[in-house]
Scaffold this active site. Sequence first.
Site, PDB file in Angstrom:
ATOM      1  N   TYR A  73       0.715  -1.219   0.092  1.00 47.03           N
ATOM      2  CA  TYR A  73      -0.038   0.169  -0.125  1.00 47.03           C
ATOM      3  C   TYR A  73       0.985   1.214   0.016  1.00 47.03           C
ATOM      4  O   TYR A  73       2.129   1.365   0.183  1.00 47.03           O
ATOM      5  CB  TYR A  73      -1.099   0.227   1.361  1.00 47.03           C
ATOM      6  CG  TYR A  73      -0.606  -0.194   2.675  1.00 47.03           C
ATOM      7  CD1 TYR A  73      -0.255  -1.401   3.303  1.00 47.03           C
ATOM      8  CD2 TYR A  73       0.051   0.970   3.351  1.00 47.03           C
ATOM      9  CE1 TYR A  73       0.355  -1.677   4.452  1.00 47.03           C
ATOM     10  CE2 TYR A  73       0.396   0.909   4.846  1.00 47.03           C
ATOM     11  CZ  TYR A  73       0.594  -0.632   5.011  1.00 47.03           C
ATOM     12  OH  TYR A  73       1.053  -0.785   6.431  1.00 47.03           O
ATOM     13  N   HIS A  74       0.221   2.233  -0.459  1.00 44.77           N
ATOM     14  CA  HIS A  74       0.962   3.726  -0.543  1.00 44.77           C
ATOM     15  C   HIS A  74       0.523   4.427   0.567  1.00 44.77           C
ATOM     16  O   HIS A  74      -0.869   4.518   1.048  1.00 44.77           O
ATOM     17  CB  HIS A  74       0.601   4.256  -1.854  1.00 44.77           C
ATOM     18  CG  HIS A  74       0.945   3.180  -3.107  1.00 44.77           C
ATOM     19  ND1 HIS A  74       2.043   2.938  -3.678  1.00 44.77           N
ATOM     20  CD2 HIS A  74      -0.063   2.416  -3.838  1.00 44.77           C
ATOM     21  CE1 HIS A  74       1.995   2.217  -4.433  1.00 44.77           C
ATOM     22  NE2 HIS A  74       0.858   1.836  -4.626  1.00 44.77           N
ATOM     23  N   PRO A  75       1.738   4.980   1.371  1.00 43.22           N
ATOM     24  CA  PRO A  75       1.062   5.917   2.299  1.00 43.22           C
ATOM     25  C   PRO A  75       0.574   7.034   1.953  1.00 43.22           C
ATOM     26  O   PRO A  75       0.843   7.730   0.914  1.00 43.22           O
ATOM     27  CB  PRO A  75       2.988   6.333   2.973  1.00 43.22           C
ATOM     28  CG  PRO A  75       3.630   5.403   2.410  1.00 43.22           C
ATOM     29  CD  PRO A  75       3.032   4.923   1.151  1.00 43.22           C
TER      30      PRO A  75
END
Length: 172
Positions: free
Chosen positions: A88-90
Amino acid sequence: MHACLLHPKSVGQLSLASTDPMVPPLIDPAFLTHPDDIKTLIKGYRVIEKIMATPAFKALSPRDVIDAPMNTDAEIEQVLRNRSDTLYHPVGTCKMGADAMAVVDARLKVHGLEGLRVVDASIMPTIIGCSTTAATVMIGEKAAEFIRQDRAAGTAITQRDDHEPSAAHHHA
């Protein structure tokens, strides 16, 4: 096959290391610090085990790429903690909104500053349930629209000011 958390409960932290903008920020993703995250991944691994044990998958002769015991929940947790990384992407470091934690408003302008917008995934208050790429492109497109609108509004004001008679003409 893998399991991933679409909505992790662990919350990391981003902070400045220095007032020098060339010094990288301090980033602590705090992976798997919320107990529900590891429980969810263990459940995900158990589902993968069941899927891999079906006749359809057994016919493909799958092999385990992890050379570690993964029978008990504690063993699975140890492997997950040793091998997991982010898919996942912050997001959320410059939250959009009107509350006290919000950094940008609905037009992506930084609260309390003139002429600065944040236009990336950091404005998302929470992570979305898919890749952030499409949503980030949409944020960029919307920001471009806001900038065009603001420029057009500024041009209209400037043109109106240029064409209004001066105070000297009113008295003539």
